[in-house]
Design a protein around this motif. Structure first.
Motif, mmCIF file in Angstrom:
data_model
loop_
_atom_site.group_PDB
_atom_site.id
_atom_site.type_symbol
_atom_site.label_atom_id
_atom_site.label_comp_id
_atom_site.label_asym_id
_atom_site.label_seq_id
_atom_site.Cartn_x
_atom_site.Cartn_y
_atom_site.Cartn_z
ATOM 1 N N ARG A 56 35.698 32.239 57.509
ATOM 2 C CA ARG A 56 35.593 31.828 56.093
ATOM 3 C C ARG A 56 34.543 30.733 55.928
ATOM 4 N N LYS A 134 34.553 27.903 49.809
ATOM 5 C CA LYS A 134 35.468 26.751 49.860
ATOM 6 C C LYS A 134 34.571 25.526 49.904
ATOM 7 N N TYR A 138 35.902 19.581 44.961
ATOM 8 C CA TYR A 138 37.335 19.803 44.741
ATOM 9 C C TYR A 138 37.934 18.857 43.698
ATOM 10 N N ASN A 141 40.420 20.581 41.430
ATOM 11 C CA ASN A 141 41.701 20.867 42.095
ATOM 12 C C ASN A 141 42.561 19.610 42.184
ATOM 13 N N GLU A 167 46.553 30.421 41.104
ATOM 14 C CA GLU A 167 46.970 29.800 42.365
ATOM 15 C C GLU A 167 47.261 28.337 42.079
ATOM 16 N N PRO A 169 46.391 24.207 43.349
ATOM 17 C CA PRO A 169 45.113 23.607 43.748
ATOM 18 C C PRO A 169 44.772 23.765 45.230
ATOM 19 N N THR A 170 45.785 23.821 46.086
ATOM 20 C CA THR A 170 45.507 24.008 47.519
ATOM 21 C C THR A 170 46.473 25.019 48.143
ATOM 22 N N SER A 171 46.964 25.958 47.346
ATOM 23 C CA SER A 171 47.864 26.974 47.906
ATOM 24 C C SER A 171 47.877 28.211 47.017
ATOM 25 N N SER A 172 48.393 29.304 47.577
ATOM 26 C CA SER A 172 48.486 30.579 46.860
ATOM 27 C C SER A 172 49.907 30.747 46.352
ATOM 28 N N LEU A 191 41.029 31.670 45.972
ATOM 29 C CA LEU A 191 40.537 31.537 47.348
ATOM 30 C C LEU A 191 41.128 32.636 48.243
ATOM 31 N N SER A 193 42.740 32.974 50.864
ATOM 32 C CA SER A 193 43.523 32.078 51.723
ATOM 33 C C SER A 193 43.903 32.754 53.044
ATOM 34 N N ILE A 194 43.795 31.989 54.110
ATOM 35 C CA ILE A 194 44.158 32.505 55.439
ATOM 36 C C ILE A 194 45.675 32.739 55.501
ATOM 37 N N THR A 195 46.443 31.838 54.909
ATOM 38 C CA THR A 195 47.907 31.962 54.970
ATOM 39 C C THR A 195 48.393 33.117 54.096
ATOM 40 N N SER A 233 50.307 28.035 52.181
ATOM 41 C CA SER A 233 49.022 27.451 52.591
ATOM 42 C C SER A 233 49.117 27.071 54.058
ATOM 43 N N THR A 234 47.961 26.757 54.603
ATOM 44 C CA THR A 234 47.859 26.334 55.993
ATOM 45 C C THR A 234 48.841 25.199 56.301
HETATM 46 C C1 LIG Z 1 42.349 26.780 46.026
HETATM 47 C C2 LIG Z 1 43.121 27.077 47.265
HETATM 48 N N1 LIG Z 1 43.938 28.152 47.297
HETATM 49 C C3 LIG Z 1 44.660 28.455 48.395
HETATM 50 C C4 LIG Z 1 44.607 27.657 49.532
HETATM 51 C C5 LIG Z 1 45.377 28.033 50.768
HETATM 52 O O1 LIG Z 1 44.447 28.500 51.711
HETATM 53 P P1 LIG Z 1 44.740 28.526 53.281
HETATM 54 O O2 LIG Z 1 45.917 29.409 53.468
HETATM 55 O O3 LIG Z 1 43.508 29.120 53.849
HETATM 56 O O4 LIG Z 1 45.027 27.137 53.680
HETATM 57 C C6 LIG Z 1 43.774 26.542 49.545
HETATM 58 C C7 LIG Z 1 43.698 25.680 50.733
HETATM 59 O O5 LIG Z 1 43.257 24.575 50.675
HETATM 60 C C8 LIG Z 1 43.017 26.253 48.391
HETATM 61 O O6 LIG Z 1 42.201 25.184 48.372
#
Ligand SMILES: Cc1ncc(COP(=O)(O)O)c(C=O)c1O
Length: 278
Positions: A56, A134, A138, A141, A167, A169-172, A191, A193-195, A233-234
Motif C-alpha cells: 500500500r 494514505k 490527515y 480525519n 468509514e 477517521p482511522t478505521s473501517s 481507504l 484498509s489492510i484489516t 483497523s490495524t
Molecule cells: C481512513 C482510514 N480508514 C481505515 C483505516 C484502517 O486501515 P488499516 O486496517 O490498514 O489500519 C485507516 C487506518 O489508519 C484509515 O486511516
C-alpha cells in the motif's frame, strides 16, 4: 504513556530516540502534509502483514508521485525493530515518507483503545484526487474525531452530504443485518484498509455469517437499522460499536463477538508460527 514516549526512530537509516530525531522545518511533508505513511501493528516485536502495508505504501507513493525505495525501507524497519525489541513503547511501527525526501520510521506505544466505541456522524466528502493514497494530509480525519468528541462520542463516522456511510477517521465500518455481514465498497473512496481485507478473509475462511461479506454502499438510515456494527483497523483489530448518534447497538453483538474471536485466533496462530513471514 503517550504513543511516542520511549519511541525509537530511524531517520534515513540512523537510529536514535524519537524525541531526539529532527527533520528540517522546510520539509514539504510538514509544510503541506505532502507525503505518505503506514502504521503497522507489532505483536511480540514482529510486524503483522508487513508486506501488505508495504504494497500500500508503494501504491500511495505512485499515487502522489513520490519514489518509494521498498528494499531500503524494509531493511530499515528490520534494523529499527531489532534495536527496539518488544517492550510497551514498541507496539506499532509508523513509516512516513516526506516530499523533502526523508524516510522516517518510528516505533510507538498503543494509545488506549476502549473495548467498545460510540460514534457520532460527521459530514465528509473524500478528496477524489487522493483516492488510494494514505497521505500525511490527515487534518480532516483528526478534526472529525475532535468534532465527534465535542458531541460526547468517542469517534467519528464519516457520512457524505448525500447520506452515504464511508468509514471512521482511522478505521473501517462493518455492520450485521439478519446474520449477514456488510461493509462499504472501496469504490466509495474509502481507504483500502489492510484489516478490512483481513477480516473479509477470516470470515471467508471460518464460514462465519455464511463466509460472506457483502460490499455494498449503505445509507445512514439503513445502517442505523442494523443489528450490530463494528470498526476494524490495524490498532483496534475488531471494536464493537455501542452507539451511532442516538441509536444504540448491542456491543458486542453475537456475530461481532464471533468475528473478533476469529480474528484474534488468526493473529495468535500467526504469532506462534515458526516462520516470521507466514
Ligand atoms: C481512513 C482510514 N480508514 C481505515 C483505516 C484502517 O486501515 P488499516 O486496517 O490498514 O489500519 C485507516 C487506518 O489508519 C484509515 O486511516
Amino acid at each position: 504513556m503517550s504513543a511516542t514516549e520511549g519511541s525509537l526512530a530511524s531517520l534515513d537509516g540512523t537510529i536514535a530516540p524519537a524525541a531526539e530525531t529532527l527533520i528540517p522545518v522546510t520539509d514539504e511533508g510538514l509544510i503541506r502534509g505532502d507525503g505518505i505513511f503506514e502504521v503497522i501493528r507489532l505483536y511480540d516485536g514482529r510486524p503483522f502483514r508487513l508486506e501488505a502495508h508495504l504494497d500500500r505504501l508503494e501504491r500511495s507513493g505512485a499515487g502522489i508521485r513520490l519514489p518509494v525505495d521498498r528494499a531500503t525501507i524494509t531493511s530499515e524497519v528490520t534494523e529499527l525493530l531489532a534495536a527496539a525489541g518488544s517492550g510497551p513503547a514498541h507496539q506499532a511501527v509508523r513509516i512516513m515518507l516526506t516530499r523533502g525526501g526523508r524516510r522516517i520510521i518510528l516505533t510507538e506505544a498503543m494509545h488506549h483503545i476502549p473495548p467498545v466505541t460510540r460514534l457520532a456522524t460527521v459530514t465528509y466528502a473524500p478528496t477524489r484526487v487522493l483516492d488510494n493514497i494514505k497521505s500525511l494530509s490527515y487534518a480532516a480525519n483528526m478534526l472529525m474525531g475532535r468534532l465527534a468528541r465535542e458531541q460526547g462520542a468517542d469517534e467519528a463516522l464519516a457520512v457524505t452530504p448525500h447520506g452515504r456511510v464511508l468509514e471512521a477517521p482511522t478505521s473501517s465500518i462493518f455492520w450485521v443485518t439478519d446474520g449477514a455481514v456488510h461493509t462499504p465498497p472501496l469504490s466509495e473512496h474509502i481507504l483500502a484498509s489492510i484489516t478490512r481485507a483481513f477480516v473479509i478473509e477470516v470470515i471467508a475462511a471460518t464460514g462465519i455469517a455464511g463466509g460472506q461479506v457483502t460490499e455494498a454502499p449503505v445509507g445512514l438510515a439503513e445502517l442505523l437499522g442494523a443489528d450490530e456494527t463494528f470498526l476494524t483497523s490495524t490498532l483496534r483489530e475488531v471494536q464493537p460499536v455501542s452507539a451511532i448518534d442516538t441509536t444504540t447497538f448491542p456491543a458486542p453483538g453475537p456475530v461481532t463477538a464471533e468475528v473478533a474471536a476469529a480474528v484474534r485466533a488468526e493473529i495468535d496462530r500467526w504469532r506462534s508460527a515458526a516462520d516470521p513471514a507466514a
